[in-house]
Design a protein around this motif. Structure first.
Motif, PDB file in Angstrom:
ATOM      1  N   THR A  63     -12.352 -13.747   0.934  1.00 39.06           N
ATOM      2  CA  THR A  63     -12.133 -14.955   0.150  1.00 39.06           C
ATOM      3  C   THR A  63     -10.786 -14.815  -0.546  1.00 39.06           C
ATOM      4  O   THR A  63     -10.147 -13.768  -0.489  1.00 39.06           O
ATOM      5  CB  THR A  63     -13.233 -15.161  -0.905  1.00 39.06           C
ATOM      6  N   HIS A  64     -10.365 -15.872  -1.230  1.00 42.88           N
ATOM      7  CA  HIS A  64      -9.095 -15.820  -1.967  1.00 42.88           C
ATOM      8  C   HIS A  64      -9.131 -14.697  -3.007  1.00 42.88           C
ATOM      9  O   HIS A  64      -8.141 -13.998  -3.200  1.00 42.88           O
ATOM     10  CB  HIS A  64      -8.828 -17.152  -2.658  1.00 42.88           C
ATOM     11  N   LYS A  65     -10.271 -14.533  -3.658  1.00 42.96           N
ATOM     12  CA  LYS A  65     -10.404 -13.475  -4.669  1.00 42.96           C
ATOM     13  C   LYS A  65     -10.199 -12.099  -4.039  1.00 42.96           C
ATOM     14  O   LYS A  65      -9.539 -11.242  -4.624  1.00 42.96           O
ATOM     15  CB  LYS A  65     -11.780 -13.569  -5.327  1.00 42.96           C
ATOM     16  N   ASP A  66     -10.740 -11.893  -2.854  1.00 44.78           N
ATOM     17  CA  ASP A  66     -10.564 -10.613  -2.153  1.00 44.78           C
ATOM     18  C   ASP A  66      -9.097 -10.342  -1.849  1.00 44.78           C
ATOM     19  O   ASP A  66      -8.623  -9.215  -1.960  1.00 44.78           O
ATOM     20  CB  ASP A  66     -11.362 -10.594  -0.845  1.00 44.78           C
ATOM     21  N   LEU A  67      -8.374 -11.390  -1.454  1.00 43.61           N
ATOM     22  CA  LEU A  67      -6.948 -11.223  -1.155  1.00 43.61           C
ATOM     23  C   LEU A  67      -6.158 -10.863  -2.412  1.00 43.61           C
ATOM     24  O   LEU A  67      -5.255 -10.029  -2.360  1.00 43.61           O
ATOM     25  CB  LEU A  67      -6.382 -12.494  -0.533  1.00 43.61           C
ATOM     26  N   GLU A  69      -7.316  -9.264  -5.027  1.00 45.71           N
ATOM     27  CA  GLU A  69      -7.644  -7.868  -5.320  1.00 45.71           C
ATOM     28  C   GLU A  69      -6.887  -6.927  -4.393  1.00 45.71           C
ATOM     29  O   GLU A  69      -6.395  -5.883  -4.821  1.00 45.71           O
ATOM     30  CB  GLU A  69      -9.150  -7.647  -5.194  1.00 45.71           C
ATOM     31  N   GLU A  70      -6.776  -7.306  -3.124  1.00 50.37           N
ATOM     32  CA  GLU A  70      -6.047  -6.466  -2.169  1.00 50.37           C
ATOM     33  C   GLU A  70      -4.571  -6.365  -2.553  1.00 50.37           C
ATOM     34  O   GLU A  70      -3.986  -5.283  -2.515  1.00 50.37           O
ATOM     35  CB  GLU A  70      -6.187  -7.050  -0.766  1.00 50.37           C
ATOM     36  N   ILE A  71      -3.973  -7.484  -2.949  1.00 49.17           N
ATOM     37  CA  ILE A  71      -2.575  -7.471  -3.373  1.00 49.17           C
ATOM     38  C   ILE A  71      -2.417  -6.605  -4.627  1.00 49.17           C
ATOM     39  O   ILE A  71      -1.495  -5.796  -4.720  1.00 49.17           O
ATOM     40  CB  ILE A  71      -2.064  -8.905  -3.623  1.00 49.17           C
ATOM     41  N   ASN A  72      -3.319  -6.764  -5.590  1.00 52.82           N
ATOM     42  CA  ASN A  72      -3.254  -5.967  -6.824  1.00 52.82           C
ATOM     43  C   ASN A  72      -3.437  -4.481  -6.548  1.00 52.82           C
ATOM     44  O   ASN A  72      -2.810  -3.650  -7.192  1.00 52.82           O
ATOM     45  CB  ASN A  72      -4.306  -6.437  -7.821  1.00 52.82           C
ATOM     46  N   ASN A  73      -4.281  -4.132  -5.596  1.00 51.10           N
ATOM     47  CA  ASN A  73      -4.517  -2.728  -5.268  1.00 51.10           C
ATOM     48  C   ASN A  73      -3.313  -2.077  -4.587  1.00 51.10           C
ATOM     49  O   ASN A  73      -3.199  -0.860  -4.567  1.00 51.10           O
ATOM     50  CB  ASN A  73      -5.752  -2.573  -4.383  1.00 51.10           C
ATOM     51  N   LEU A  74      -2.435  -2.894  -4.033  1.00 53.14           N
ATOM     52  CA  LEU A  74      -1.260  -2.354  -3.354  1.00 53.14           C
ATOM     53  C   LEU A  74      -0.098  -2.083  -4.318  1.00 53.14           C
ATOM     54  O   LEU A  74       0.937  -1.597  -3.913  1.00 53.14           O
ATOM     55  CB  LEU A  74      -0.796  -3.315  -2.255  1.00 53.14           C
ATOM     56  N   VAL A  75      -0.283  -2.410  -5.581  1.00 49.73           N
ATOM     57  CA  VAL A  75       0.765  -2.165  -6.572  1.00 49.73           C
ATOM     58  C   VAL A  75       0.620  -0.730  -7.063  1.00 49.73           C
ATOM     59  O   VAL A  75      -0.341  -0.370  -7.717  1.00 49.73           O
ATOM     60  CB  VAL A  75       0.656  -3.154  -7.757  1.00 49.73           C
ATOM     61  N   VAL A  76       1.578   0.083  -6.707  1.00 54.64           N
ATOM     62  CA  VAL A  76       1.579   1.489  -7.117  1.00 54.64           C
ATOM     63  C   VAL A  76       2.991   1.871  -7.543  1.00 54.64           C
ATOM     64  O   VAL A  76       3.946   1.149  -7.308  1.00 54.64           O
ATOM     65  CB  VAL A  76       1.108   2.430  -5.978  1.00 54.64           C
ATOM     66  N   GLU A  77       3.098   3.019  -8.157  1.00 52.58           N
ATOM     67  CA  GLU A  77       4.394   3.488  -8.642  1.00 52.58           C
ATOM     68  C   GLU A  77       5.351   3.840  -7.503  1.00 52.58           C
ATOM     69  O   GLU A  77       6.527   3.572  -7.565  1.00 52.58           O
ATOM     70  CB  GLU A  77       4.196   4.725  -9.535  1.00 52.58           C
ATOM     71  N   ASP A  78       4.825   4.460  -6.465  1.00 53.69           N
ATOM     72  CA  ASP A  78       5.674   4.899  -5.363  1.00 53.69           C
ATOM     73  C   ASP A  78       5.942   3.745  -4.401  1.00 53.69           C
ATOM     74  O   ASP A  78       5.039   3.003  -4.041  1.00 53.69           O
ATOM     75  CB  ASP A  78       5.012   6.045  -4.591  1.00 53.69           C
ATOM     76  N   TRP A  79       7.198   3.634  -3.976  1.00 48.34           N
ATOM     77  CA  TRP A  79       7.556   2.604  -3.022  1.00 48.34           C
ATOM     78  C   TRP A  79       7.674   3.231  -1.646  1.00 48.34           C
ATOM     79  O   TRP A  79       8.195   4.324  -1.473  1.00 48.34           O
ATOM     80  CB  TRP A  79       8.898   1.983  -3.405  1.00 48.34           C
ATOM     81  N   SER A  80       7.148   2.533  -0.648  1.00 52.84           N
ATOM     82  CA  SER A  80       7.333   2.969   0.735  1.00 52.84           C
ATOM     83  C   SER A  80       7.435   1.723   1.608  1.00 52.84           C
ATOM     84  O   SER A  80       6.860   0.685   1.284  1.00 52.84           O
ATOM     85  CB  SER A  80       6.164   3.845   1.194  1.00 52.84           C
ATOM     86  N   PRO A  81       8.148   1.818   2.723  1.00 54.03           N
ATOM     87  CA  PRO A  81       8.253   0.652   3.617  1.00 54.03           C
ATOM     88  C   PRO A  81       6.888   0.174   4.114  1.00 54.03           C
ATOM     89  O   PRO A  81       6.656  -1.018   4.233  1.00 54.03           O
ATOM     90  CB  PRO A  81       9.113   1.165   4.774  1.00 54.03           C
ATOM     91  N   ILE A 108     -11.661 -18.174   4.226  1.00 52.02           N
ATOM     92  CA  ILE A 108     -10.456 -17.999   5.023  1.00 52.02           C
ATOM     93  C   ILE A 108     -10.827 -18.123   6.499  1.00 52.02           C
ATOM     94  O   ILE A 108     -11.603 -17.330   7.018  1.00 52.02           O
ATOM     95  CB  ILE A 108      -9.805 -16.636   4.743  1.00 52.02           C
ATOM     96  N   PRO A 109     -10.291 -19.150   7.188  1.00 55.02           N
ATOM     97  CA  PRO A 109     -10.580 -19.293   8.617  1.00 55.02           C
ATOM     98  C   PRO A 109     -10.033 -18.113   9.414  1.00 55.02           C
ATOM     99  O   PRO A 109      -8.950 -17.612   9.119  1.00 55.02           O
ATOM    100  CB  PRO A 109      -9.864 -20.584   9.009  1.00 55.02           C
ATOM    101  N   ALA A 110     -10.772 -17.698  10.410  1.00 52.97           N
ATOM    102  CA  ALA A 110     -10.350 -16.567  11.243  1.00 52.97           C
ATOM    103  C   ALA A 110      -9.027 -16.868  11.944  1.00 52.97           C
ATOM    104  O   ALA A 110      -8.224 -15.966  12.170  1.00 52.97           O
ATOM    105  CB  ALA A 110     -11.439 -16.237  12.259  1.00 52.97           C
ATOM    106  N   SER A 111      -8.775 -18.143  12.269  1.00 53.63           N
ATOM    107  CA  SER A 111      -7.524 -18.486  12.961  1.00 53.63           C
ATOM    108  C   SER A 111      -6.306 -18.195  12.096  1.00 53.63           C
ATOM    109  O   SER A 111      -5.232 -17.908  12.610  1.00 53.63           O
ATOM    110  CB  SER A 111      -7.524 -19.956  13.374  1.00 53.63           C
TER     111      SER A 111
END
Length: 135
Positions: A63-67, A69-81, A108-111
């Motif tokens: 769902t939008h909420k899951d996305l 959370e996923e974006i927020n979880n990707l915020v970390v101190e170390d940067w990598s490509p 979120i539609p699968a398409s």
């Protein structure tokens, strides 16, 4: 978008003013047709690229909420490509779903889930797809 005030009565008037046979809105005594070019002007997206087949069903479990959370979880101190690429991919999926194709229940539609990176996103003619979705 939920923090923005919505004018629900105006939305109902607009929806009721739409004539399916003429594919246009009845405003006063005139029909106003919404074309792909108007979508281009409103969104500023290029009117070129491959046709995208938008299918509402099936929906995936995200769902939008899951996305978010996923974006927020990707915020970390170390940067990598790799991390930046995953962050950008998640953000693209979120923006496409929330702003271009909002569905009831924030599903979120699968398409749309196959739009997984910027290079995939720019391949498609989004104004045409959005126009089709709206009508």
């Amino acid at each position: 978008m939920s923090s923005l005030p919505h004018n629900i009565p105006l939305l109902y008037v607009l929806v009721r003013a739409f004539n399916r046979d003429k594919q246009a809105f009845l405003i006063g005594n005139n029909y106003l047709k919404l074309t792909v070019n108007e979508v281009v002007l409103i969104l500023g997206l290029p009117n070129r690229g491959l046709d995208f087949t938008f299918v509402r069903l099936p929906c995936i479990d995200l769902t939008h909420k899951d996305l978010i959370e996923e974006i927020n979880n990707l915020v970390v101190e170390d940067w990598s490509p790799t991390l930046e690429s995953r962050r950008l991919d998640s953000l693209i999926i979120y923006l496409v779903n929330v702003f271009f194709f909002p569905l009831k229940g924030m599903k979120i539609p699968a398409s749309l889930h196959k739009i997984d990176c910027l290079s995939t996103f720019v391949m498609y003619n989004w104004p045409k797809t959005i126009h089709h979705f709206l009508l």
